[in-house]
Design an enzyme around this catalytic site. Structure first.
Site, mmCIF file in Angstrom:
data_model
loop_
_atom_site.group_PDB
_atom_site.id
_atom_site.type_symbol
_atom_site.label_atom_id
_atom_site.label_comp_id
_atom_site.label_asym_id
_atom_site.label_seq_id
_atom_site.Cartn_x
_atom_site.Cartn_y
_atom_site.Cartn_z
ATOM 1 N N GLY A 29 64.850 56.473 36.396
ATOM 2 C CA GLY A 29 64.077 55.554 35.585
ATOM 3 C C GLY A 29 62.982 56.313 34.859
ATOM 4 N N TYR A 30 62.343 55.633 33.926
ATOM 5 C CA TYR A 30 61.320 56.260 33.096
ATOM 6 C C TYR A 30 59.972 55.581 33.282
ATOM 7 C CZ TYR A 30 65.024 58.909 31.084
ATOM 8 O OH TYR A 30 66.070 59.780 30.944
ATOM 9 N N LEU A 31 58.979 56.389 33.685
ATOM 10 C CA LEU A 31 57.612 55.897 33.810
ATOM 11 C C LEU A 31 56.965 55.800 32.436
ATOM 12 C CD1 LEU A 31 56.561 58.018 36.894
ATOM 13 C CD2 LEU A 31 56.810 55.531 36.837
ATOM 14 N N GLU A 83 59.850 51.652 33.585
ATOM 15 C CA GLU A 83 60.186 50.728 32.514
ATOM 16 C C GLU A 83 61.522 50.067 32.857
ATOM 17 O OE1 GLU A 83 60.145 53.299 29.068
ATOM 18 O OE2 GLU A 83 57.967 53.480 29.114
ATOM 19 N N ASN A 145 68.990 59.658 27.466
ATOM 20 C CA ASN A 145 68.900 58.739 28.598
ATOM 21 C C ASN A 145 67.698 57.805 28.468
ATOM 22 O OD1 ASN A 145 70.862 59.327 31.113
ATOM 23 N ND2 ASN A 145 70.570 61.185 29.937
#
Length: 157
Positions: A29-31, A83, A145
């Site tokens: 996942g992406y912070l 996110e 990604n």
């Protein structure tokens, strides 16, 4: 810290699976995602990492990358802060000459998307292209990604 040089391709068949010497499950996942940097949390099998990637150069082949191993339990907690849309994929490793292709088969909202990446020592380095390699998408932000997490493959027309 390093500069990552890679090229990306769509994959047109699953013949790579027979050539793979290793596969691993990845959840990430992406912070933070924006055009200048992204901060990623990734759990791979029993390891976890936090990674910062900078903006790609004009050709899309090179960018700054910093990565640090972290505790899996910490990564699981960080994934809860990411996110929307966690990426779930299987990564296959295929050796071709002196290079290793990383082929990601996506699941969930990105089911049906398969992307191959190859890391190079120089942007113009030559490499052997397997017959399952399709259209090159290097530098096309749509296939990053971080973009796929925001705009899943299932919503593409």
């Amino acid at each position: 810290m390093s500069i990552e040089i890679e090229r990306k391709f769509l994959v047109k068949s699953d013949n790579f699976k027979k050539q793979s010497f290793q596969k691993k499950q990845i959840k990430q996942g992406y912070l933070n995602t924006n055009k200048n940097r992204n901060v990623r949390v990734r759990i791979t099998n029993n390891s976890a990492y936090i990674t910062v990637k900078g903006k790609s150069n004009a050709s899309g082949t090179s960018r700054f990358e910093w990565e640090k191993k972290i505790d899996v339990k910490d990564a699981e907690k960080l994934l809860l802060l990411c996110e929307p849309s966690i990426i779930d994929k299987t990564r296959y490793l295929v050796k071709r000459g002196k290079h290793i292709f990383e082929i990601d088969e996506f699941f969930g909202d990105n089911q049906g998307l398969i992307i191959a990446e190859i890391e190079l020592d120089a942007e113009d380095e030559k490499f052997d292209k397997p017959n399952w390699l399709g259209k090159e998408v290097t530098g096309n932000v749509k296939y990053y990604n971080s973009s796929i997490s925001k705009h899943p493959f299932k919503n593409w027309s």
